[in-house]
Scaffold this motif. Structure first.
Motif, PDB file in Angstrom:
ATOM      1  N   SER A  88       0.797  -1.234   0.000  1.00  0.00           N
ATOM      2  CA  SER A  88       0.000   0.000   0.000  1.00  0.00           C
ATOM      3  C   SER A  88       0.827   1.282   0.000  1.00  0.00           C
ATOM      4  O   SER A  88       0.487   2.233  -0.729  1.00  0.00           O
ATOM      5  CB  SER A  88      -0.973  -0.005   1.184  1.00  0.00           C
ATOM      6  OG  SER A  88      -0.277  -0.163   2.407  1.00  0.00           O
ATOM      7  N   PRO A  89       1.933   1.390   0.784  1.00  0.00           N
ATOM      8  CA  PRO A  89       2.710   2.634   0.720  1.00  0.00           C
ATOM      9  C   PRO A  89       3.279   2.893  -0.676  1.00  0.00           C
ATOM     10  O   PRO A  89       3.227   4.013  -1.186  1.00  0.00           O
ATOM     11  CB  PRO A  89       3.821   2.412   1.750  1.00  0.00           C
ATOM     12  CG  PRO A  89       3.283   1.393   2.688  1.00  0.00           C
ATOM     13  CD  PRO A  89       2.466   0.484   1.825  1.00  0.00           C
ATOM     14  N   TYR A 111       2.133   1.596  -3.490  1.00  0.00           N
ATOM     15  CA  TYR A 111       0.985   1.785  -4.387  1.00  0.00           C
ATOM     16  C   TYR A 111       0.519   3.236  -4.381  1.00  0.00           C
ATOM     17  O   TYR A 111       0.314   3.848  -5.437  1.00  0.00           O
ATOM     18  CB  TYR A 111      -0.137   0.853  -3.957  1.00  0.00           C
ATOM     19  CG  TYR A 111      -1.469   1.110  -4.645  1.00  0.00           C
ATOM     20  CD1 TYR A 111      -1.742   0.572  -5.894  1.00  0.00           C
ATOM     21  CD2 TYR A 111      -2.451   1.889  -4.027  1.00  0.00           C
ATOM     22  CE1 TYR A 111      -2.956   0.799  -6.517  1.00  0.00           C
ATOM     23  CE2 TYR A 111      -3.670   2.120  -4.644  1.00  0.00           C
ATOM     24  CZ  TYR A 111      -3.915   1.584  -5.882  1.00  0.00           C
ATOM     25  OH  TYR A 111      -5.113   1.826  -6.498  1.00  0.00           O
ATOM     26  N   THR A 112       0.316   3.803  -3.197  1.00  0.00           N
ATOM     27  CA  THR A 112      -0.180   5.176  -3.096  1.00  0.00           C
ATOM     28  C   THR A 112       0.843   6.191  -3.593  1.00  0.00           C
ATOM     29  O   THR A 112       0.473   7.195  -4.209  1.00  0.00           O
ATOM     30  CB  THR A 112      -0.570   5.497  -1.644  1.00  0.00           C
ATOM     31  OG1 THR A 112       0.500   5.132  -0.757  1.00  0.00           O
ATOM     32  CG2 THR A 112      -1.830   4.742  -1.237  1.00  0.00           C
ATOM     33  N   LEU A 113       2.106   5.942  -3.351  1.00  0.00           N
ATOM     34  CA  LEU A 113       3.148   6.836  -3.878  1.00  0.00           C
ATOM     35  C   LEU A 113       3.207   6.768  -5.400  1.00  0.00           C
ATOM     36  O   LEU A 113       3.305   7.793  -6.079  1.00  0.00           O
ATOM     37  CB  LEU A 113       4.507   6.474  -3.284  1.00  0.00           C
ATOM     38  CG  LEU A 113       4.791   6.925  -1.855  1.00  0.00           C
ATOM     39  CD1 LEU A 113       6.113   6.350  -1.380  1.00  0.00           C
ATOM     40  CD2 LEU A 113       4.814   8.445  -1.748  1.00  0.00           C
ATOM     41  N   TRP A 115      -0.953  11.416  -2.620  1.00  0.00           N
ATOM     42  CA  TRP A 115       0.017  11.898  -1.640  1.00  0.00           C
ATOM     43  C   TRP A 115      -0.461  11.868  -0.188  1.00  0.00           C
ATOM     44  O   TRP A 115       0.246  11.324   0.673  1.00  0.00           O
ATOM     45  CB  TRP A 115       0.495  13.294  -2.021  1.00  0.00           C
ATOM     46  CG  TRP A 115       1.035  13.414  -3.408  1.00  0.00           C
ATOM     47  CD1 TRP A 115       0.627  14.258  -4.390  1.00  0.00           C
ATOM     48  CD2 TRP A 115       2.127  12.665  -3.993  1.00  0.00           C
ATOM     49  NE1 TRP A 115       1.353  14.087  -5.537  1.00  0.00           N
ATOM     50  CE2 TRP A 115       2.289  13.120  -5.332  1.00  0.00           C
ATOM     51  CE3 TRP A 115       2.957  11.652  -3.526  1.00  0.00           C
ATOM     52  CZ2 TRP A 115       3.258  12.604  -6.187  1.00  0.00           C
ATOM     53  CZ3 TRP A 115       3.922  11.129  -4.378  1.00  0.00           C
ATOM     54  CH2 TRP A 115       4.063  11.603  -5.682  1.00  0.00           C
ATOM     55  N   ALA A 165      -0.682   8.386   0.989  1.00  0.00           N
ATOM     56  CA  ALA A 165       0.649   7.771   1.035  1.00  0.00           C
ATOM     57  C   ALA A 165       1.346   8.092   2.352  1.00  0.00           C
ATOM     58  O   ALA A 165       1.972   7.222   2.971  1.00  0.00           O
ATOM     59  CB  ALA A 165       1.485   8.258  -0.139  1.00  0.00           C
ATOM     60  N   CYS A 196      -0.249   6.017   5.097  1.00  0.00           N
ATOM     61  CA  CYS A 196       0.168   4.614   4.985  1.00  0.00           C
ATOM     62  C   CYS A 196       1.574   4.409   5.526  1.00  0.00           C
ATOM     63  O   CYS A 196       1.846   3.437   6.245  1.00  0.00           O
ATOM     64  CB  CYS A 196       0.100   4.157   3.532  1.00  0.00           C
ATOM     65  SG  CYS A 196      -1.566   3.962   2.888  1.00  0.00           S
ATOM     66  N   SER A 253      -8.682   0.249  -2.035  1.00  0.00           N
ATOM     67  CA  SER A 253      -7.622   1.053  -2.655  1.00  0.00           C
ATOM     68  C   SER A 253      -8.047   1.617  -4.009  1.00  0.00           C
ATOM     69  O   SER A 253      -7.733   2.771  -4.342  1.00  0.00           O
ATOM     70  CB  SER A 253      -6.336   0.233  -2.801  1.00  0.00           C
ATOM     71  OG  SER A 253      -6.582  -0.955  -3.536  1.00  0.00           O
TER      72      SER A 253
END
Length: 319
Positions: free
Chosen positions: A187-188, A190-192, A197, A200, A203, A259
């Protein structure tokens, strides 16, 4: 060429005349006055597309097969038709947008252009080529959250087909659940990577805190932070370790389920802010690509931070 003379426009409910310009919906075949189509900005029967609606002409005495002259502008973009209309109709040879189910010129089915078809949930058939990869089976003339699919594909960039299909499923069903393995496992990152932002940062903070028991154990095994460990009751430490493990499991499942929804909200919010600027079309598209897409640099920076932190930890354990 055959015409739609005598048929009724679904917007103004007036009969089509002999010399009027008509726009045919490439998805369901519904004809509209050109002015009416551009006034509405979409097909009058768009809400029925998900149910597989196909327009049927009213049978009139002596009426030949319905058809109409192709419009001068693309109904999807309002721009140069040569940029979007590339697929020839197997019946009249007129240029049509990729993925069209009906010819915008003669109104006949484009079935012979869809020999390799895939049936999506509410999306209809589409040719499995670059069109399918880019839009995921969703018509580029369709909308998601009121935003044209073609524009959303520009914003999303890589893997746009996967996300557009997921977004459209959620849009049709009204549900927020859409499982993502990337969201579940990383997840970190993925969001980055997807430039979400604020999420991220959350997360990264959450996963760091939940991994504190592991970090503390590493320091303890190296004979460091004795004072800190003496302050921690062993039972409390084990309890915190169990709770953090449980919370991480719940976090992974929840993030895996939501997500895609989080990403959809981010995409729609950013695109609407860009649209509010009222910029020319080319500048708007340029902003979509700049603010959207992916960030490989953010991933490299995060990995660099992790490597540096690991190196410093090894040094601390050796002291």
């Amino acid at each position: 060429m055959a015409s739609f003379v005598g048929q009724e426009c679904p917007v103004c409910h007036q009969k089509f005349g002999d010399s009027e310009q008509i726009v045919v919906c490439p998805e369901c075949g519904t004809p509209h006055h050109r002015a009416c189509y551009f006034k509405e900005g979409r097909c009058a029967n768009e809400a029925r597309h998900a149910d597989g609606y196909v327009w049927e002409p009213e049978k009139l005495p002596g009426q030949e097969q319905p058809g109409a002259q192709a419009p001068q502008d693309s109904p999807a973009t309002g721009g140069d038709p040569s940029q979007n209309y590339q697929i020839p109709c197997p019946h009249c040879g007129a240029a049509n947008p990729q993925g069209a189910s009906f010819c915008i010129s003669c109104g006949k089915p484009m079935s012979s252009q869809q020999e390799s078809a895939f049936q999506g949930v509410g999306f209809g058939g589409f040719q499995f080529d670059q069109q399918a990869i880019r839009y995921g089976g969703v018509s580029p003339t369709d909308t998601i959250d009121g935003i044209p699919v073609a524009d959303m594909a520009e914003f999303i960039g890589p893997s746009s087909g996967y996300y557009l299909q997921a977004f459209k499923r959620m849009d049709i069903s009204g549900k927020k659940l859409s499982f993502s393995w990337s969201g579940f496992f990383i997840s970190p990152l993925y969001t980055l990577f997807r430039k979400i932002w604020p999420l991220a940062v959350l997360c990264l903070l959450f996963t760091t805190v939940m991994n504190l028991p592991t970090l503390i154990s590493l320091f303890e095994s190296g004979g460091n932070l004795d004072t800190m460990m003496n302050m921690l009751n062993s039972d409390r430490f084990l309890t915190f370790s169990y709770i953090s493990t449980l919370l991480m499991m719940v976090y992974r499942v929840v993030f895996g389920l939501f997500s895609n929804y989080f990403y959809r909200r981010s995409v729609v919010s950013k695109m609407r802010k860009i649209q509010e600027k009222g910029l020319p079309r080319e500048e708007t598209l340029a902003l979509y690509r700049k603010k959207g897409g992916v960030s490989r640099a953010a991933i490299l920076i995060l990995l660099g931070i992790y490597l540096a932190a690991s190196f410093l930890m090894v040094l601390a354990l050796d002291i």
